[in-house]
Write a protein that holds these residues in place. Sequence first.
Motif, PDB file in Angstrom:
ATOM      1  N   THR A 203       0.704  -1.005  -0.171  1.00  0.00           N
ATOM      2  CA  THR A 203       0.257  -0.154   0.285  1.00  0.00           C
ATOM      3  C   THR A 203       0.869   1.329  -0.082  1.00  0.00           C
ATOM      4  OG1 THR A 203      -1.531  -0.948   1.255  1.00  0.00           O
ATOM      5  CG2 THR A 203      -1.863   1.343   1.498  1.00  0.00           C
ATOM      6  N   TRP A 204       0.942   2.432  -0.869  1.00  0.00           N
ATOM      7  CA  TRP A 204       1.306   3.574  -0.765  1.00  0.00           C
ATOM      8  C   TRP A 204       0.450   4.339  -0.310  1.00  0.00           C
ATOM      9  CZ3 TRP A 204       4.042   4.033  -5.970  1.00  0.00           C
ATOM     10  CH2 TRP A 204       5.242   3.115  -6.852  1.00  0.00           C
ATOM     11  N   ARG A 205       0.920   4.968   1.037  1.00  0.00           N
ATOM     12  CA  ARG A 205      -0.183   6.308   1.560  1.00  0.00           C
ATOM     13  C   ARG A 205       1.030   7.856   0.496  1.00  0.00           C
ATOM     14  NH1 ARG A 205       0.913   4.866   6.883  1.00  0.00           N
ATOM     15  NH2 ARG A 205      -0.001   6.909   7.264  1.00  0.00           N
ATOM     16  N   PHE A 206      -0.594   9.044   1.182  1.00  0.00           N
ATOM     17  CA  PHE A 206       0.155  10.154   0.380  1.00  0.00           C
ATOM     18  C   PHE A 206      -0.990  10.992   1.531  1.00  0.00           C
ATOM     19  CE2 PHE A 206       0.446   7.654  -3.988  1.00  0.00           C
ATOM     20  CZ  PHE A 206       2.033   7.592  -3.823  1.00  0.00           C
ATOM     21  N   MET A 207      -0.154  12.088   1.805  1.00  0.00           N
ATOM     22  CA  MET A 207      -0.770  12.721   2.442  1.00  0.00           C
ATOM     23  C   MET A 207      -0.953  14.261   2.024  1.00  0.00           C
ATOM     24  SD  MET A 207      -0.072  11.761   6.643  1.00  0.00           S
ATOM     25  CE  MET A 207      -0.357  12.784   6.971  1.00  0.00           C
ATOM     26  N   ALA A 210      -3.558  19.538   3.702  1.00  0.00           N
ATOM     27  CA  ALA A 210      -4.900  19.511   4.353  1.00  0.00           C
ATOM     28  C   ALA A 210      -4.676  18.463   5.620  1.00  0.00           C
ATOM     29  CB  ALA A 210      -5.990  19.617   3.452  1.00  0.00           C
ATOM     30  N   GLY A 211      -4.134  17.320   5.738  1.00  0.00           N
ATOM     31  CA  GLY A 211      -3.905  16.633   6.610  1.00  0.00           C
ATOM     32  C   GLY A 211      -4.855  15.306   5.947  1.00  0.00           C
ATOM     33  N   GLU A 212      -5.279  15.454   4.595  1.00  0.00           N
ATOM     34  CA  GLU A 212      -5.958  14.686   3.704  1.00  0.00           C
ATOM     35  C   GLU A 212      -5.422  13.566   3.123  1.00  0.00           C
ATOM     36  OE1 GLU A 212      -8.708  13.359   0.083  1.00  0.00           O
ATOM     37  OE2 GLU A 212      -8.135  15.159   0.430  1.00  0.00           O
ATOM     38  N   GLU A 213      -5.632  11.905   3.999  1.00  0.00           N
ATOM     39  CA  GLU A 213      -4.873  10.625   3.673  1.00  0.00           C
ATOM     40  C   GLU A 213      -5.639  10.305   2.447  1.00  0.00           C
ATOM     41  OE1 GLU A 213      -2.281   7.234   5.843  1.00  0.00           O
ATOM     42  OE2 GLU A 213      -2.583   8.652   7.280  1.00  0.00           O
ATOM     43  N   VAL A 214      -5.083   9.401   1.663  1.00  0.00           N
ATOM     44  CA  VAL A 214      -5.624   9.015   0.407  1.00  0.00           C
ATOM     45  C   VAL A 214      -4.145   7.342   0.668  1.00  0.00           C
ATOM     46  CG1 VAL A 214      -5.761   8.587  -1.540  1.00  0.00           C
ATOM     47  CG2 VAL A 214      -6.451  10.311  -0.850  1.00  0.00           C
ATOM     48  N   TRP A 264       1.118  16.753  -3.152  1.00  0.00           N
ATOM     49  CA  TRP A 264       0.679  14.655  -2.558  1.00  0.00           C
ATOM     50  C   TRP A 264       3.017  14.268  -1.543  1.00  0.00           C
ATOM     51  CZ3 TRP A 264      -3.347  13.508  -0.776  1.00  0.00           C
ATOM     52  CH2 TRP A 264      -4.735  13.948  -0.635  1.00  0.00           C
ATOM     53  N   SER A 265       2.379  13.917  -0.447  1.00  0.00           N
ATOM     54  CA  SER A 265       3.729  13.472  -0.310  1.00  0.00           C
ATOM     55  C   SER A 265       3.531  11.659   0.518  1.00  0.00           C
ATOM     56  CB  SER A 265       4.242  14.417   0.497  1.00  0.00           C
ATOM     57  OG  SER A 265       4.774  16.104  -0.174  1.00  0.00           O
ATOM     58  N   PRO A 266       4.333  10.671   0.812  1.00  0.00           N
ATOM     59  CA  PRO A 266       4.698  10.069   1.803  1.00  0.00           C
ATOM     60  C   PRO A 266       4.391  10.601   2.617  1.00  0.00           C
ATOM     61  CG  PRO A 266       5.843   9.907  -0.059  1.00  0.00           C
ATOM     62  CD  PRO A 266       4.963  10.573  -0.498  1.00  0.00           C
ATOM     63  N   PRO A 267       4.041   9.576   4.252  1.00  0.00           N
ATOM     64  CA  PRO A 267       4.296   9.944   4.960  1.00  0.00           C
ATOM     65  C   PRO A 267       5.873  10.298   5.575  1.00  0.00           C
ATOM     66  CG  PRO A 267       2.192   8.035   5.577  1.00  0.00           C
ATOM     67  CD  PRO A 267       3.542   8.447   3.654  1.00  0.00           C
ATOM     68  N   PRO A 268       6.156  11.346   6.811  1.00  0.00           N
ATOM     69  CA  PRO A 268       7.464  11.909   6.708  1.00  0.00           C
ATOM     70  C   PRO A 268       8.085  10.586   7.333  1.00  0.00           C
ATOM     71  CG  PRO A 268       5.768  12.251   7.590  1.00  0.00           C
ATOM     72  CD  PRO A 268       5.031  12.036   7.801  1.00  0.00           C
ATOM     73  N   VAL A 269       9.300  11.066   7.820  1.00  0.00           N
ATOM     74  CA  VAL A 269      10.463   9.933   7.320  1.00  0.00           C
ATOM     75  C   VAL A 269      11.137  10.392   7.955  1.00  0.00           C
ATOM     76  CG1 VAL A 269       9.710   7.413   6.583  1.00  0.00           C
ATOM     77  CG2 VAL A 269      11.366   8.669   5.219  1.00  0.00           C
ATOM     78  N   ALA A 270      13.106  10.146   8.834  1.00  0.00           N
ATOM     79  CA  ALA A 270      13.610  10.834   8.850  1.00  0.00           C
ATOM     80  C   ALA A 270      15.011   9.396   8.961  1.00  0.00           C
ATOM     81  CB  ALA A 270      13.749  11.607  10.081  1.00  0.00           C
TER      82      ALA A 270
END
Length: 305
Positions: A203-207, A210-214, A264-270
Amino acid sequence: MRTLPDFEALAVFVRVVEQRSFSAAASDLKVSKATVSKAIHRLEARLGARLFNRTSRRLALTEAGSRLLERARQMVAEGEAAENEIMAESAQPRGLVRLASPMSFGLIEVAPVLPDFLKQYPGVSLDLHMSDETIDLVGMGFDIALRIAALPDSSLLARRLRPVARHLVAAPAYLEGRGRPTHPSHLADHACLGYAYLPTPETWRFMNRAGEEVSVRPAGPLRANNAESLLPALEAGLGVAVQPDFIIRDCLAAGRLEVLMPEWSPPPVALHLVAPPGGPRPARVSALMDFLAARLSEPVSPARN
């Protein structure tokens, strides 16, 4: 079962003899006079012999105390020498450090800076293990690991070094033939090149801002356990992929790849520096951790032609 010698009381005994009084020994050891007295009484009870003849003005060794003194002094001297030797080794970085890193990040950013570390610390040697798989630091005997993730709670000690941006990208040739997706739902109609070690590879997640997630389920001709290995297929126009900035920075700068759906961006990582929990670390481990934190906290600039 045999008990260990009362090393603390023996060391206190030596200090009393050297200082010639219980009070002076207590002051030198930074403890109370009562603590010194209890240690001597405990030692005398253990040995079954008086060690000092005490008067109001004078403290003198008994015959038993005189016989004990030489051995006790040797013991204290050996203990101090052992401590000093280990502390000297701990203060001067020396020995082997085992470091784990993701494969592509290790090749692109870690390996190029290690020569500077080895020149700065010639007494240290490194064992660099590169793999995108999350390894068990404690079980596999690693001192430090670099991890790119949104780290879950764990017993490991982690230091966050910098955010790592990830982008959906494709080659201009692919976009000319298949069109440009503008919303995550459009990816159902695109060839998606997958990275096996994503937190949720199916699954690819994007945000968006505005905080909307798909979430979308990618499908395509290639999936690999190393993100950099997708570059040839990407540049050949075979699909789209989510890639970290350190892998694609040169391709973006040269125009070989383009960022898609920038809103649209994938969830943040560090990027994190992690180490097993425990007591004081050897100087060699602390030196490498500080060096990597200083050198990797900022991303390197794109290569210039």
